[in-house]
Scaffold this active site. Structure first.
Site, PDB file in Angstrom:
ATOM      1  N   ARG A  45     -16.267 125.845  46.926  1.00 51.56           N
ATOM      2  CA  ARG A  45     -17.556 126.371  46.475  1.00 51.56           C
ATOM      3  C   ARG A  45     -18.520 126.335  47.656  1.00 51.56           C
ATOM      4  O   ARG A  45     -18.417 125.465  48.536  1.00 51.56           O
ATOM      5  CB  ARG A  45     -18.135 125.510  45.338  1.00 51.56           C
ATOM      6  N   HIS A  87     -15.742 135.949  47.765  1.00 52.45           N
ATOM      7  CA  HIS A  87     -15.258 135.186  46.601  1.00 52.45           C
ATOM      8  C   HIS A  87     -14.057 135.894  45.926  1.00 52.45           C
ATOM      9  O   HIS A  87     -14.099 136.195  44.724  1.00 52.45           O
ATOM     10  CB  HIS A  87     -16.384 134.965  45.587  1.00 52.45           C
TER      11      HIS A  87
HETATM   12  P1  NAP Z   1      -8.321 120.558  40.031  1.00 52.36           P
HETATM   13  O1  NAP Z   1      -6.952 120.802  39.520  1.00 52.36           O
HETATM   14  O2  NAP Z   1      -9.323 119.925  39.127  1.00 52.36           O
HETATM   15  O3  NAP Z   1      -8.168 119.659  41.344  1.00 52.36           O
HETATM   16  C1  NAP Z   1      -9.259 119.094  41.977  1.00 52.36           C
HETATM   17  C2  NAP Z   1      -8.787 118.126  43.045  1.00 52.36           C
HETATM   18  O4  NAP Z   1      -9.948 117.633  43.738  1.00 52.36           O
HETATM   19  C3  NAP Z   1      -8.074 116.902  42.435  1.00 52.36           C
HETATM   20  O5  NAP Z   1      -7.012 116.507  43.269  1.00 52.36           O
HETATM   21  C4  NAP Z   1      -9.179 115.835  42.462  1.00 52.36           C
HETATM   22  O6  NAP Z   1      -8.731 114.510  42.580  1.00 52.36           O
HETATM   23  C5  NAP Z   1      -9.905 116.212  43.741  1.00 52.36           C
HETATM   24  N1  NAP Z   1     -11.257 115.644  43.738  1.00 52.36           N
HETATM   25  C6  NAP Z   1     -12.260 115.852  42.855  1.00 52.36           C
HETATM   26  N2  NAP Z   1     -13.335 115.114  43.187  1.00 52.36           N
HETATM   27  C7  NAP Z   1     -12.990 114.427  44.293  1.00 52.36           C
HETATM   28  C8  NAP Z   1     -13.658 113.476  45.108  1.00 52.36           C
HETATM   29  N3  NAP Z   1     -14.900 113.080  44.840  1.00 52.36           N
HETATM   30  N4  NAP Z   1     -13.005 112.954  46.168  1.00 52.36           N
HETATM   31  C9  NAP Z   1     -11.727 113.340  46.437  1.00 52.36           C
HETATM   32  N5  NAP Z   1     -11.031 114.230  45.707  1.00 52.36           N
HETATM   33  C10 NAP Z   1     -11.665 114.761  44.651  1.00 52.36           C
HETATM   34  O7  NAP Z   1      -8.983 121.893  40.559  1.00 52.36           O
HETATM   35  P2  NAP Z   1      -8.244 123.257  41.006  1.00 52.36           P
HETATM   36  O8  NAP Z   1      -7.838 124.020  39.810  1.00 52.36           O
HETATM   37  O9  NAP Z   1      -7.218 122.909  42.030  1.00 52.36           O
HETATM   38  O10 NAP Z   1      -9.465 124.062  41.665  1.00 52.36           O
HETATM   39  C11 NAP Z   1     -10.212 123.513  42.737  1.00 52.36           C
HETATM   40  C12 NAP Z   1     -11.454 124.333  42.974  1.00 52.36           C
HETATM   41  O11 NAP Z   1     -11.128 125.574  43.607  1.00 52.36           O
HETATM   42  C13 NAP Z   1     -12.213 124.802  41.729  1.00 52.36           C
HETATM   43  O12 NAP Z   1     -13.016 123.777  41.184  1.00 52.36           O
HETATM   44  C14 NAP Z   1     -13.047 125.948  42.248  1.00 52.36           C
HETATM   45  O13 NAP Z   1     -14.279 125.456  42.740  1.00 52.36           O
HETATM   46  C15 NAP Z   1     -12.220 126.478  43.424  1.00 52.36           C
HETATM   47  N6  NAP Z   1     -11.679 127.824  43.155  1.00 52.36           N
HETATM   48  C16 NAP Z   1     -12.044 128.845  43.978  1.00 52.36           C
HETATM   49  C17 NAP Z   1     -11.534 130.116  43.788  1.00 52.36           C
HETATM   50  C18 NAP Z   1     -11.868 131.242  44.714  1.00 52.36           C
HETATM   51  O14 NAP Z   1     -11.441 132.377  44.504  1.00 52.36           O
HETATM   52  N7  NAP Z   1     -12.598 131.010  45.768  1.00 52.36           N
HETATM   53  C19 NAP Z   1     -10.633 130.347  42.724  1.00 52.36           C
HETATM   54  C20 NAP Z   1     -10.307 129.290  41.912  1.00 52.36           C
HETATM   55  C21 NAP Z   1     -10.819 128.029  42.133  1.00 52.36           C
HETATM   56  P3  NAP Z   1      -7.808 113.834  41.440  1.00 52.36           P
HETATM   57  O15 NAP Z   1      -6.449 114.455  41.665  1.00 52.36           O
HETATM   58  O16 NAP Z   1      -7.820 112.402  41.748  1.00 52.36           O
HETATM   59  O17 NAP Z   1      -8.417 114.209  40.127  1.00 52.36           O
HETATM   60  C1  GLV Z   2     -13.148 131.037  40.727  1.00 52.31           C
HETATM   61  O1  GLV Z   2     -13.853 130.777  41.637  1.00 52.31           O
HETATM   62  C2  GLV Z   2     -12.754 130.073  39.729  1.00 52.31           C
HETATM   63  O2  GLV Z   2     -13.281 128.955  39.737  1.00 52.31           O
HETATM   64  O3  GLV Z   2     -11.892 130.416  38.884  1.00 52.31           O
END
Ligand code: NAP
Ligand code: GLV
Length: 314
Positions: free
Chosen positions: A229, A277
């Site tokens: 983000r 994005h």
């Molecule tokens: P997720 O499954 O919730 O994974 C988040 C990871 O971050 C987990 O490993 C979590 O640790 C870790 N984390 C959270 N807070 C932390 C902290 N304070 N210190 C260290 N590690 C921390 O999320 P996801 O589905 O992989 O998605 C991640 C992010 O990608 C989304 O929230 C979104 O912002 C972004 N995203 C961007 C796009 C784009 O097109 N640009 C698309 C989709 C998503 P734990 O394993 O210990 O819980």
């Molecule tokens: C895109 O940024 C998502 O969080 O799905």
């Protein structure tokens, strides 16, 4: 069940898919069915970027299905009711896209494509680049969730040594991926990472994490990839780190203000690549499938797939 639907940008296709897949439920289109008839009977909502007054009349709401992986926007919504279960997308076809995005950025850095592009613009035949396909580029991934772990595995398959950092201890999916967790392990995780990919959710704990202090923990000339983000990044710290050479470049997909304002210094920066994005977009079929499965699970009295913890913010 009455389900209120609003997904910014949907041309009606996504709503139509839900109606076809779940004929036993009544879907209400926020765009065309206002004023809402009997809003107190609406118990579920499917949303992406809901408008400010979306939740105002929804006194009976029990579940919100986010049509996204990140829920930072939703959790900051001023009208978001308390005590409503929020369920978000997990992977839903985004992990594969994110792995491609991270690989693209990693190759850009490893093969010094930025340097080569600059030479091209000067019509300069510059062969003395240091990079080669066999140079070892260690990649660090902030976040070991649905996206981070998939990206890690794919980069590892491509031969990159990968470090992953999460909040709690996580099992490595592959012997070649080293896992780190917690604030105390952050500097050890960063050391040696020539490429850093941010795949953290945006929370109070991660806002501004991509800052000068973190950049100084990376080897000189490291490359930043941020599809997390925009507010993970302290923008001026990135500009300073590029100026001093602490970072060699950045591939950025997300910004604190989107669309990125026309006069923003990132647009013309020679060492910053910008994408709007699009690193990993919600794929219609996969996302609808996942939400349909979740609604059916809830109907049966089972747990949905990915419930957001409001306290930790993701
Ligand atoms: P997720 O499954 O919730 O994974 C988040 C990871 O971050 C987990 O490993 C979590 O640790 C870790 N984390 C959270 N807070 C932390 C902290 N304070 N210190 C260290 N590690 C921390 O999320 P996801 O589905 O992989 O998605 C991640 C992010 O990608 C989304 O929230 C979104 O912002 C972004 N995203 C961007 C796009 C784009 O097109 N640009 C698309 C989709 C998503 P734990 O394993 O210990 O819980
Ligand atoms: C895109 O940024 C998502 O969080 O799905």
């Amino acid at each position: 069940m009455n389900i209120l639907f609003y997904c910014q940008g949907d041309d009606g296709q996504v709503l139509q898919s839900f109606r076809q897949r779940l004929p036993q439920h009544r879907f209400i289109d926020w765009n065309s069915e206002r004023p809402l008839a009997e809003p107190e009977l609406i118990t579920a909502a499917i949303v992406w970027m809901p408008p400010e007054d979306f939740f105002d009349q929804l006194v009976g709401l029990k579940q919100i299905h986010a049509f996204s992986a990140g829920v930072d926007h939703l959790l900051q919504h001023p009208g978001l009711p308390e005590d409503v279960t929020i369920i978000r997308l997990q992977d839903a076809g985004m992990a594969q896209q994110m792995a491609e995005y991270a690989l693209y950025g990693t190759l850009h850095s490893q093969r010094q494509m930025g340097q080569l592009r600059k030479s091209q613009r000067r019509r300069h035949w510059q062969r003395e680049v240091k990079a080669s396909a066999t140079a070892v580029t260690q990649v660090g991934i902030l976040g070991a969730g649905a996206l981070g772990l998939h990206v890690a595995s794919r980069l590892s398959l491509n031969g990159y040594p990968v470090h992953c950092w999460s909040r709690s201890a996580r099992q490595s999916p592959d012997d070649r991926i080293r896992m780190f967790h917690g604030q105390d392990a952050l500097s050890e995780f960063l050391a040696g990472c020539q490429v850093l990919v941010c795949l953290l959710p945006l929370t109070d704990a991660t806002r501004g994490i991509l800052n000068q202090q973190l950049f100084e923990g990376l080897p000189q000339g490291a490359f930043l990839i941020n599809p997390g983000r925009g507010n993970h990044l302290v923008e001026n710290d990135l500009l300073s780190a590029l100026e001093t050479g602490q970072l060699s470049g950045a591939l950025l997909d997300v910004f604190s203000t989107e669309p990125l304002p026309e006069n923003h210094p990132f647009w013309d920066h020679p060492d910053i690549l910008i994408t709007p994005h699009v690193a990993a977009q919600s794929l219609e079929d996969e996302s609808v499938n996942q939400i349909v499965d979740d609604i059916e699970a809830i109907d049966r009295g089972d747990a949905p797939s990915c419930v957001v913890c409001r306290q930790s913010g993701y």
